[in-house]
Design an enzyme around this catalytic site. Structure first.
Site, PDB file in Angstrom:
ATOM      1  CD  GLU A 201      -4.914  14.851 -15.907  1.00  0.00           C
ATOM      2  OE1 GLU A 201      -4.620  13.725 -15.539  1.00  0.00           O
ATOM      3  OE2 GLU A 201      -4.789  15.249 -17.090  1.00  0.00           O
TER       4      GLU A 201
ATOM      5  CG  ASN B  25      -3.160  15.757 -20.556  1.00  0.00           C
ATOM      6  OD1 ASN B  25      -2.129  15.106 -20.489  1.00  0.00           O
ATOM      7  ND2 ASN B  25      -4.089  15.712 -19.630  1.00  0.00           N
TER       8      ASN B  25
ATOM      9  NE  ARG C 294      -4.027  -2.041   2.047  1.00  0.00           N
ATOM     10  CZ  ARG C 294      -3.945  -2.980   3.004  1.00  0.00           C
ATOM     11  NH1 ARG C 294      -3.080  -2.844   3.978  1.00  0.00           N
ATOM     12  NH2 ARG C 294      -4.746  -4.014   2.973  1.00  0.00           N
TER      13      ARG C 294
ATOM     14  CE  LYS D 166      -1.438  13.044 -15.213  1.00  0.00           C
ATOM     15  NZ  LYS D 166      -1.878  13.272 -16.611  1.00  0.00           N
TER      16      LYS D 166
ATOM     17  CG  HIS E  58       4.651  10.181 -24.990  1.00  0.00           C
ATOM     18  ND1 HIS E  58       3.286  10.004 -24.968  1.00  0.00           N
ATOM     19  CD2 HIS E  58       4.889  11.294 -24.243  1.00  0.00           C
ATOM     20  CE1 HIS E  58       2.728  10.941 -24.221  1.00  0.00           C
ATOM     21  NE2 HIS E  58       3.676  11.741 -23.777  1.00  0.00           N
TER      22      HIS E  58
ATOM     23  CE  LYS F  83       4.249  16.857 -15.129  1.00  0.00           C
ATOM     24  NZ  LYS F  83       4.384  15.606 -15.864  1.00  0.00           N
TER      25      LYS F  83
ATOM     26  CD  GLU G 127       5.474  15.902 -23.208  1.00  0.00           C
ATOM     27  OE1 GLU G 127       4.869  16.879 -22.725  1.00  0.00           O
ATOM     28  OE2 GLU G 127       4.895  14.843 -23.542  1.00  0.00           O
TER      29      GLU G 127
END
Lengths: 368, 368
Positions: free
Chosen positions: A242, A250, A126, A148, A270, A232, A190
């Site tokens: 988010e 995004n 956990r 993320k 990506h 960021k 990015e």
């Protein structure tokens, strides 16, 4: 490059009790002063891949104090490995080694390694500590910052995951010397994104410095990474999970994810898919009356200077895009939400694009 | 039983922006006024099992407004199904049905269903809403409250999981009418635990009311569930992620988890193993000079009155216990931490039990 401390920069991602530092500079890997303070307990598992391990794993291990129990897990490379099965291998390794809750996972690699290791840390007993040591530009400016984590599912990218913050992000700019040029360009997508969505002055700077960045000039690299992480971190601090403003990150991703899913993860990088997606978002922003033709042209020039594709895949039709855009996580109750540009340096969340206008864009956008 | 609102009780688990209500009473399943306010979005997935579905699934569905998209997933029953493979089935079903981030998972069943559904919710698209509708006493007083979710691993129980809070817990006491007597006893083990660790007056009350509880007398049941949830909610609110006081809830669990793991999950019910584990913890507390022999005897009498085992499995030796206790999540840096009783009604975290004393207890404790 020098490893003088004077060339190192640090910033903080402000998330209350989950706040953590980002350290940027040459020579961090292997310097015990940078990693050791962020370890919990005495058990450390370094997770890396077959491409990165030969370059940096030994150096990372050498920098760890001898009294620690250090294990390593070397996974195959590539987006195709970003699966629950790979994360299960990490959990198996942790349990077989008898790791308890006070352990630390260290992600040494690009975004795939970081996302999987972070997710493994989020769910092992956990939740245990982890540290990001990103070795690609994309991971350094994007995926390693913000918490993320997750894996892909056959029915969608990043569909299984968690928000889980690292204890620290250690960005050793020396690692970019072993990065293929194509991946450097993907990372620059990015970097450019941050300028487009939030910082027109940074976009101006980038426009001038892209050649220097592609030549890996240290001062330019450090500046580009630092400013990207700052932008960021600001957005993540304002919206950790988010619910709102974080969605601006995004830009280009709804289109880009569709391209990646259609082409098979890993065939388009990506960042390449996001580059094409940003060009599409810019063109749609023009059609909605926000960007001028000159601004769309300038965006394309910057993306091209970074070595990024400006066209969508030749074999992707309008229906392919629409079908793959439906499952995007940014869709709320089936309304299509897109991140678009009001002007260069300011992005907005827009959910009123007429379906016909979207289909026109998808039909007419250049293919290659 | 009456379904008059006057027989319903509500309390709040205070966790800031993650706070949620627990509603307790007869007739909640199928009453739209209780479930509907806690749903996010318009997509609902009910996850249940083959034992519970015939009793309550239709009634739950009937109580949901017609404009919702409602899917259901019926998994096999039993602790042996509490695996990552089962959770993967939930994720597959969500993706195949096109569920987005604004959906709600409803866990209809015992602790296994709740733990798996909660974990699926925690990691689907990095976190979606879920509601607990526990149908066993164990789940009602323990596993549905507090946000612990997860699955077992061949090398340990609950080794993969997350802390993820439900939007609400809806406890329909009518469901206990279809619960096997053995499972009722297993649930009473956790009820007794709350008295032992934190509330001597509740323990006194239980001692008198256990026969009424085993006869499912409504007033006694509601009181026992409400007080158990209150005590658990207080502890969870003070320590959401088990850094300190929450560990007290694990009275009997280090021994109990070893019994479960050794016997094979599901052969001993969790509550039965915890019951025997609490008897072991009480006896060790006496050997450390804290409990009197009379208090240990009283503890055993209460556990027996609940229908719980007072002995460890006949085929478990000292080494079996020691080996299986090593991986327990409460161990920090390999020191054995146990939850023990200073007196009846007050538990402590103790990490100074001499190894020899522990081994003596394990060797001499009754077997059956």
């Amino acid at each position: 490059m020098s490893d003088s401390p004077a060339t190192r920069r640090s910033l903080e991602v402000a998330l209350g009790e989950r706040s953590y530092p980002i350290h940027i500079g040459p020579g961090l890997i292997g310097d015990p002063a940078w990693l050791t303070p962020h370890l919990a307990g005495r058990q450390v598992m370094i997770v890396t891949n077959e491409t990165v391990a030969p370059h940096y794993l030994a150096r990372l291990r050498e920098g760890l104090p001898g009294e620690l129990t250090v294990h390593e897990l070397i996974l195959p490379d590539g987006e195709a490995t970003k699966t629950l099965a790979s994360v299960t291998r990490i959990w198996d390794a942790l349990l077989e080694a008898g790791f308890n809750r006070r352990c630390t996972l260290v992600a040494l690699g690009g975004g795939v390694i970081g996302d999987m290791t972070g997710f493994a840390a989020a769910c092992y007993q956990r939740g245990v500590a982890f540290v990001q040591v990103p070795t690609t530009l994309l991971a350094q400016v994007d995926s390693s910052v913000g918490g993320k984590t997750g894996v892909n599912h056959p029915l969608g990218k990043n569909m299984i995951g968690a928000f889980w913050q690292p204890r620290a992000v250690l960005i050793d700019t020396d690692t970019l010397r072993t990065l293929p040029e194509r991946e450097l360009s993907a990372g620059l997508a990015e970097v450019i994104k941050y300028g487009l969505i939030r910082d027109a002055a940074f976009l101006d700077w980038l426009e001038a410095e892209l050649p220097a960045l592609r030549r890996l000039e240290p001062a330019a690299l450090t500046r580009a990474i630092e400013r990207s992480c700052e932008l960021k971190a600001e957005i993540v601090a304002a919206d950790e999970t988010e619910q709102g403003v974080r969605a601006l990150l995004n830009l280009g991703h709804t289109f880009g994810h569709a391209i990646e899913a259609h082409q098979g993860y890993g065939n388009w990088l990506h960042g390449e898919a996001i580059g094409a997606g940003m060009a599409m978002a810019a063109e749609l922003s023009r059609r909605l009356g926000w960007l001028s033709a000159a601004e769309v042209e300038r965006t394309a020039t910057i993306l091209a200077a970074a070595g990024l594709p400006l066209a969508a895949p030749a074999d992707m039709g309008v229906d392919d895009f629409l079908a793959l855009m439906r499952l995007d996580k940014k869709n709320v109750d089936d309304r299509l939400r897109l991140i678009l540009l009001e002007t260069l340096g300011r992005a907005v969340i827009h959910d009123k694009t007429p379906r016909a206008q979207l289909e026109e864009l998808l039909a007419s956008f250049p293919r290659r």
